[in-house]
Write a protein that holds these residues in place. Structure first.
Motif, PDB file in Angstrom:
ATOM      1  N   UNK A   1      10.392  -5.191   0.191  1.00  0.00           N
ATOM      2  CA  UNK A   1       9.822  -4.182  -0.693  1.00  0.00           C
ATOM      3  C   UNK A   1       8.766  -4.816  -1.603  1.00  0.00           C
ATOM      4  N   UNK A   2       9.088  -5.958  -2.185  1.00  0.00           N
ATOM      5  CA  UNK A   2       8.150  -6.643  -3.062  1.00  0.00           C
ATOM      6  C   UNK A   2       6.878  -7.060  -2.345  1.00  0.00           C
ATOM      7  N   UNK A   3       7.000  -7.475  -1.083  1.00  0.00           N
ATOM      8  CA  UNK A   3       5.826  -7.892  -0.314  1.00  0.00           C
ATOM      9  C   UNK A   3       4.847  -6.740  -0.088  1.00  0.00           C
ATOM     10  N   UNK A   4       5.353  -5.504  -0.204  1.00  0.00           N
ATOM     11  CA  UNK A   4       4.492  -4.346   0.034  1.00  0.00           C
ATOM     12  C   UNK A   4       3.917  -3.769  -1.256  1.00  0.00           C
ATOM     13  N   UNK A   5       4.271  -4.345  -2.418  1.00  0.00           N
ATOM     14  CA  UNK A   5       3.871  -3.773  -3.701  1.00  0.00           C
ATOM     15  C   UNK A   5       2.802  -4.611  -4.399  1.00  0.00           C
ATOM     16  N   UNK A   6       1.971  -3.917  -5.164  1.00  0.00           N
ATOM     17  CA  UNK A   6       1.002  -4.576  -6.037  1.00  0.00           C
ATOM     18  C   UNK A   6       1.078  -3.922  -7.412  1.00  0.00           C
ATOM     19  N   UNK A   7       0.451  -4.536  -8.381  1.00  0.00           N
ATOM     20  CA  UNK A   7       0.414  -3.960  -9.735  1.00  0.00           C
ATOM     21  C   UNK A   7      -0.266  -2.593  -9.712  1.00  0.00           C
ATOM     22  N   UNK A   8      -1.220  -2.416  -8.793  1.00  0.00           N
ATOM     23  CA  UNK A   8      -1.942  -1.144  -8.720  1.00  0.00           C
ATOM     24  C   UNK A   8      -1.017   0.014  -8.337  1.00  0.00           C
ATOM     25  N   UNK A   9       0.083  -0.297  -7.655  1.00  0.00           N
ATOM     26  CA  UNK A   9       1.041   0.758  -7.305  1.00  0.00           C
ATOM     27  C   UNK A   9       1.640   1.380  -8.554  1.00  0.00           C
ATOM     28  N   UNK A  10       1.779   0.605  -9.604  1.00  0.00           N
ATOM     29  CA  UNK A  10       2.290   1.128 -10.864  1.00  0.00           C
ATOM     30  C   UNK A  10       1.184   1.827 -11.654  1.00  0.00           C
ATOM     31  N   UNK A  11      -0.038   1.320 -11.555  1.00  0.00           N
ATOM     32  CA  UNK A  11      -1.159   1.961 -12.238  1.00  0.00           C
ATOM     33  C   UNK A  11      -1.427   3.357 -11.673  1.00  0.00           C
ATOM     34  N   UNK A  12      -1.060   3.563 -10.403  1.00  0.00           N
ATOM     35  CA  UNK A  12      -1.323   4.832  -9.752  1.00  0.00           C
ATOM     36  C   UNK A  12      -0.588   5.982 -10.435  1.00  0.00           C
ATOM     37  N   UNK A  13       0.454   5.669 -11.183  1.00  0.00           N
ATOM     38  CA  UNK A  13       1.197   6.711 -11.900  1.00  0.00           C
ATOM     39  C   UNK A  13       0.252   7.492 -12.808  1.00  0.00           C
ATOM     40  N   UNK A  14      -0.660   6.776 -13.463  1.00  0.00           N
ATOM     41  CA  UNK A  14      -1.599   7.431 -14.366  1.00  0.00           C
ATOM     42  C   UNK A  14      -2.621   8.285 -13.646  1.00  0.00           C
ATOM     43  N   UNK A  15      -2.860   7.982 -12.355  1.00  0.00           N
ATOM     44  CA  UNK A  15      -3.863   8.735 -11.608  1.00  0.00           C
ATOM     45  C   UNK A  15      -3.279   9.986 -10.959  1.00  0.00           C
ATOM     46  N   UNK A  16      -1.979   9.986 -10.675  1.00  0.00           N
ATOM     47  CA  UNK A  16      -1.334  11.172 -10.097  1.00  0.00           C
ATOM     48  C   UNK A  16       0.039  11.390 -10.739  1.00  0.00           C
TER      49      UNK A  16
END
Length: 296
Positions: free
Chosen positions: A21-36
């Protein structure tokens, strides 16, 4: 209880799954919360509020034994896993939303899973040799087994993105294999009671899975979430991390019986999610075509 299952296989299995799971995640995945934020918040409310309520209702309706009832609530409190991302990809959902939900859910579950489990222990009062739920030290174990492998995987991805991408498929395959081994080990440990457990929780887990998939799609659509995002939400909410639920039941709470609902659910979930996902994909693609018809 099979000590090899508890001390070796389960930690390894969960470590691989969460590392993947961690290998598929980036910090941008959390930033996306603000975009949608709309789609994310609606899905999180479904996951964190509606699903435990649905599971609680099913437990009462089927009059499960206290231990199996707590096992069902533990399953309901478990977040979605990387398998949800795979199903969403297969049925052309919004995979980016899935990744974001998986990331956020995995972190929130560190808090919500002990809360739901402890409330279930308090209500159903299972006879588990003095076990009273996930107290602080055991909640800390949940924190460690969930977040540390994910953090390591994210660190590897940030430093070696090419390596992380190349490891994605192998880790997914290994995750499926170890999940199957964990389920087999759990069922083998309770082999004398397997038939009774299937009779007790087979229908409950099927209904829970179908309700989860249905809620994950219907609620977002009723609240005007886009069809592909609703499909992604359905997969995320309907496909739980069975390995995590089993590991907590056996390794942290020291009860194989508590893990039975998650093990049975994990067997049922794959065909159920595939059938529902296929059906929803047809509906979604028709809706998308109606919204954006091809030029004549």
């Amino acid at each position: 209880m099979d000590s090899a299952l508890t001390t070796v296989l389960l930690p390894v299995a969960l470590g691989i799954v969460m590392l993947g799971l961690g290998l598929s995640l980036t910090v941008d995945d959390f930033r996306r919360i603000g975009r949608q934020p709309r789609a994310v918040l609606i899905a999180l409310v479904c996951q964190l509020v509606l699903l435990p309520v649905v599971a609680f209702g099913l437990v009462l309706a089927f009059d499960l034994s206290p231990v199996l009832a707590v096992g069902m609530m533990l399953l309901a409190a478990s977040p979605g896993g990387t398998t949800a991302n795979l199903f969403s990809h297969l049925f052309r959902g919004d995979v980016a939303l899935n990744i974001t939900l998986t990331a956020v859910n995995s972190i929130i579950a560190v808090v919500t899973l002990p809360i739901v489990t402890n409330l279930a222990f308090a209500y159903f009062e299972p006879d588990l040799d003095g076990q009273v739920g996930l107290q602080f030290d055991k909640a800390a174990q949940v924190f460690a087994i969930v977040l540390i492998p994910v953090a390591i995987g994210m660190l590897v991805r940030s430093r070696k993105p090419g390596f992380a991408d190349s490891m994605d498929k192998p880790v997914r395959l290994v995750s499926v294999f170890v999940l199957a081994a964990v389920i087999a080990g759990t069922i083998a440990a309770e082999r004398e009671n397997v038939t009774d457990y299937l009779a007790d929780v087979g229908l409950v887990t099927l209904l829970f899975c179908l309700c989860s998939l249905g809620i994950g799609y219907a609620v977002p659509r009723l609240l005007a979430v886009e069809p592909k995002q609703a499909l992604a939400s359905s997969m995320e909410i309907g496909v739980h991390n069975g390995t995590l639920a089993i590991a907590i039941a056996v390794s942290v709470l020291d009860s194989v019986t508590l893990a039975v609902p998650a093990a049975v659910y994990s067997l049922i979930m794959f065909p159920a999610a595939a059938i529902v996902g296929y059906g929803l994909s047809k509906v979604v693609h028709r809706q998308v075509d109606e919204q954006d018809p091809a030029p004549v």
